[in-house]
Design a protein around this motif. Structure first.
Motif, short mmCIF file in Angstrom:
data_model
loop_
_atom_site.label_atom_id
_atom_site.label_comp_id
_atom_site.label_asym_id
_atom_site.label_seq_id
_atom_site.Cartn_x
_atom_site.Cartn_y
_atom_site.Cartn_z
N ILE A 1 0.84 -1.21 0.00
CA ILE A 1 0.00 0.00 0.00
C ILE A 1 0.87 1.25 0.00
CG2 ILE A 1 -1.64 1.35 1.40
CD1 ILE A 1 -2.76 -1.28 0.04
N ARG A 2 1.96 1.22 0.75
CA ARG A 2 2.86 2.38 0.83
C ARG A 2 3.53 2.68 -0.50
NH1 ARG A 2 5.02 4.25 5.34
NH2 ARG A 2 4.44 3.34 7.35
N VAL B 1 0.27 8.18 -3.07
CA VAL B 1 -0.45 8.57 -1.85
C VAL B 1 -1.88 9.01 -2.16
CG1 VAL B 1 0.33 10.97 -1.86
CG2 VAL B 1 -0.20 9.85 0.32
N ARG B 2 -2.12 9.43 -3.40
CA ARG B 2 -3.49 9.87 -3.73
C ARG B 2 -4.49 8.73 -3.60
NH1 ARG B 2 -4.12 8.36 -9.30
NH2 ARG B 2 -2.03 7.87 -10.06
N PHE B 3 -4.04 7.48 -3.74
CA PHE B 3 -4.95 6.35 -3.54
C PHE B 3 -5.37 6.25 -2.08
CE2 PHE B 3 -2.81 4.44 -7.42
CZ PHE B 3 -3.92 4.55 -8.24
N VAL B 4 -4.42 6.45 -1.19
CA VAL B 4 -4.74 6.41 0.25
C VAL B 4 -5.71 7.54 0.58
CG1 VAL B 4 -3.83 6.62 2.58
CG2 VAL B 4 -2.56 5.31 0.86
N ARG B 5 -5.43 8.73 0.01
CA ARG B 5 -6.31 9.88 0.27
C ARG B 5 -7.74 9.56 -0.18
NH1 ARG B 5 -1.89 13.72 -1.71
NH2 ARG B 5 -0.84 14.20 0.25
N SER B 6 -7.84 8.96 -1.34
CA SER B 6 -9.17 8.63 -1.87
C SER B 6 -9.91 7.68 -0.91
CB SER B 6 -9.03 8.00 -3.26
OG SER B 6 -10.30 7.63 -3.76
N GLY B 7 -9.18 6.71 -0.38
CA GLY B 7 -9.80 5.77 0.56
C GLY B 7 -10.30 6.48 1.81
N ILE B 8 -9.55 7.50 2.26
CA ILE B 8 -9.97 8.26 3.45
C ILE B 8 -11.31 8.94 3.18
CG2 ILE B 8 -9.43 10.26 4.90
CD1 ILE B 8 -6.41 9.63 4.35
N GLY B 9 -11.42 9.59 2.03
CA GLY B 9 -12.68 10.28 1.69
C GLY B 9 -13.84 9.30 1.62
N HIS C 1 -8.81 9.19 13.89
CA HIS C 1 -7.44 8.70 14.06
C HIS C 1 -6.45 9.87 13.93
CE1 HIS C 1 -3.77 6.43 13.74
NE2 HIS C 1 -4.44 5.32 14.03
N PRO C 2 -5.56 10.01 14.92
CA PRO C 2 -4.65 11.17 14.86
C PRO C 2 -3.52 11.04 13.83
CG PRO C 2 -4.16 9.80 16.77
CD PRO C 2 -5.38 9.21 16.13
N GLY C 3 -3.30 9.83 13.31
CA GLY C 3 -2.16 9.59 12.41
C GLY C 3 -2.39 10.13 11.01
N GLY C 4 -1.38 9.93 10.18
CA GLY C 4 -1.43 10.43 8.81
C GLY C 4 -1.18 9.33 7.79
N VAL C 5 -1.20 9.72 6.51
CA VAL C 5 -1.12 8.75 5.42
C VAL C 5 0.18 7.95 5.39
CG1 VAL C 5 -2.74 9.99 3.94
CG2 VAL C 5 -0.29 10.52 3.82
N GLY C 6 1.18 8.43 6.14
CA GLY C 6 2.46 7.72 6.13
C GLY C 6 2.64 6.72 7.26
N ASP D 1 1.90 3.39 9.55
CA ASP D 1 1.31 2.05 9.47
C ASP D 1 0.04 1.94 10.30
OD1 ASP D 1 2.77 0.74 7.60
OD2 ASP D 1 4.15 -0.24 9.00
N GLY D 2 0.06 2.57 11.49
CA GLY D 2 -1.11 2.50 12.38
C GLY D 2 -2.35 3.07 11.71
N PHE D 3 -2.16 4.18 11.03
CA PHE D 3 -3.29 4.81 10.33
C PHE D 3 -3.73 3.96 9.14
CE2 PHE D 3 -5.07 7.59 7.07
CZ PHE D 3 -6.13 8.14 7.78
N LEU D 4 -2.77 3.46 8.38
CA LEU D 4 -3.11 2.64 7.20
C LEU D 4 -3.86 1.38 7.62
CD1 LEU D 4 0.10 2.93 4.98
CD2 LEU D 4 -2.08 4.13 4.71
N GLN D 5 -3.46 0.82 8.76
CA GLN D 5 -4.14 -0.37 9.29
C GLN D 5 -5.62 -0.06 9.53
OE1 GLN D 5 -2.18 -3.33 10.44
NE2 GLN D 5 -4.15 -4.37 10.55
N VAL D 6 -5.88 1.04 10.24
CA VAL D 6 -7.26 1.42 10.56
C VAL D 6 -8.04 1.73 9.29
CG1 VAL D 6 -8.66 3.25 11.63
CG2 VAL D 6 -6.82 2.15 12.92
N LEU D 7 -7.41 2.42 8.35
CA LEU D 7 -8.09 2.75 7.09
C LEU D 7 -8.45 1.48 6.33
CD1 LEU D 7 -9.10 4.74 4.94
CD2 LEU D 7 -6.75 4.83 4.05
N ALA D 8 -7.48 0.56 6.21
CA ALA D 8 -7.74 -0.68 5.47
C ALA D 8 -8.86 -1.48 6.15
CB ALA D 8 -6.47 -1.53 5.38
N GLU D 9 -8.82 -1.56 7.47
CA GLU D 9 -9.86 -2.29 8.20
C GLU D 9 -11.23 -1.62 8.01
OE1 GLU D 9 -6.94 -4.12 11.69
OE2 GLU D 9 -8.34 -2.51 12.21
N SER D 10 -11.23 -0.30 8.02
CA SER D 10 -12.49 0.43 7.84
C SER D 10 -13.10 0.13 6.47
CB SER D 10 -12.26 1.94 7.96
OG SER D 10 -11.91 2.25 9.27
#
Ligand SMILES: [Zn+2]
Length: 353
Positions: free
Chosen positions: A156-157, A161-169, A210-215, A217-226
């Motif tokens: 994922i990394r 990064v625009r793909f991660v941003r899209s997932g957040i939205g 979540h206080p983390g950012g796109v970079g 792992d903790g944030f990416l984990q939560v985003l992927a699970e969501s």
């Protein structure tokens, strides 16, 4: 005898972590997925080659299929090519287009699908829907949801990064989608599936808070699970209601009115959600959502993705037509052009610049 509980169609394996791809062969060897090791793996012609090189040595019984694109014809062609192979399962290894094609093809040949997602651009990676381009534009096709989901956060990394941003939205927009569902219940008596609503809303709230950012792992984990939980919420409710309301009608309207200029799915959904929350009078929630979207580098104003205010007003006006039968805050308020302009001006003031 009454039914004591209900069974939820859900994957037998969900493996989300850095390095998950290295253990893909183990996941696939699960007797519920592939006893014989005969697998049909769908990858893209371009970026798929590198992944194939990496994974192929551990999967000697696999046949590889290159997927042309994200159209219904590509998916039908893929199903045709896989038909004669006596496979245990189909593996979609790639981004949204590959997984959607593989989902559709697997359903057509009656095999389970394993989704190995290489980006987090939207909540389709574990949903019971395949989105494919057809002659009429874009269609959503109902399919079983995946039997297993594997997401390697190291992969994922490597994606832009625009793909991660899209997932957040897309994830955050659940909050607005569920609010639309509840509105329809209050106004029309539409039945809300409480479990599906809870799963989708919590998935959105987890990403929002979540206080983390796109970079991280903790944030990416939560985003992927969501995103995975949102897909399962759709299986629970049997439709896309838990993750799709006014936010997604606005997204579809951008796509249909401006097919050449449309931004990423989640960028449009996030902006749509922040605006829809304002429309429903949830001004604090709208401002909080806009603040989080901004923090992650997502747009909250149409000009940030290249659209004028007038174009956006037209998008909002047209949005209800993209999803006939779905009742959201847009259908409820049924605003005319001048009213949309006025409320948009108020929204801009409320979220600040
Ligand atoms: Zn979406």
């Amino acid at each position: 005898m009454p039914v004591l509980t209900r069974l939820i169609p859900s994957p037998v394996v969900v493996d989300i972590r850095p390095g998950a791809l290295d253990d893909l062969a183990c996941v696939l060897a699960d007797e519920r997925i592939s006893q014989s090791g005969r697998l049909a793996i769908a990858v893209s012609g371009g970026s798929g080659a590198r992944l194939r090189e990496r994974v192929a040595p551990s999967l000697p019984g696999a046949d590889w299929f290159e997927v042309g694109g994200g159209t219904i014809d590509d998916a039908v062609r893929l199903a045709g090519a896989m038909k004669a192979g006596r496979y245990d399962a189909v593996v979609g290894l790639g981004g949204g287009k590959i997984i959607d094609c593989a989902k559709f093809a697997a359903a057509r040949v009656g095999l389970p699908l394993v989704a190995v997602a290489t980006n987090l651009a939207h909540d389709g990676l574990c949903s019971p829907v395949a989105t494919l381009d057809n002659d009429a534009g874009r269609g959503s096709y109902g399919v079983p949801n995946p039997i297993a989901v594997v997401i390697d956060l190291n992969v994922i990394r490597e994606a832009p990064v625009r793909f991660v941003r899209s997932g957040i939205g897309d994830a955050v927009s659940n909050i607005s989608a569920v609010a639309d569902w509840e509105l329809s219940h209050r106004v029309n008596g539409e039945k809300v599936d409480g479990l599906a609503a809870a799963m989708a809303r919590q998935a959105g709230e987890a990403v929002l808070r979540h206080p983390g950012g796109v970079g991280d792992d903790g944030f990416l984990q939560v985003l992927a699970e969501s995103l995975v939980l949102t897909g399962i919420a759709m299986s629970v409710s049997g439709d896309s209601r838990p993750g799709s309301g006014a936010c997604h009608e606005i997204n579809h309207a951008f796509d249909l009115l401006h097919p050449q200029r449309a931004a990423a799915h989640g960028e449009q959904c996030g902006l749509g959600a922040a605006f829809a929350m304002y429309l429903r009078g949830a001004h604090d929630e709208s401002a909080a959502m806009a603040e989080v979207l901004r923090r992650h580098g997502l747009p909250v104003l149409p000009e940030e993705i290249g659209f004028t205010v007038d174009e956006f007003v037209r998008v909002v006006e047209f949005a209800p037509e993209t999803r006939p039968g779905r009742f959201t805050i847009l259908e409820h308020l049924d605003l005319k052009t001048e009213q949309i302009k006025d409320v948009y001006a108020d929204y801009v003031k409320a979220i600040g610049s």
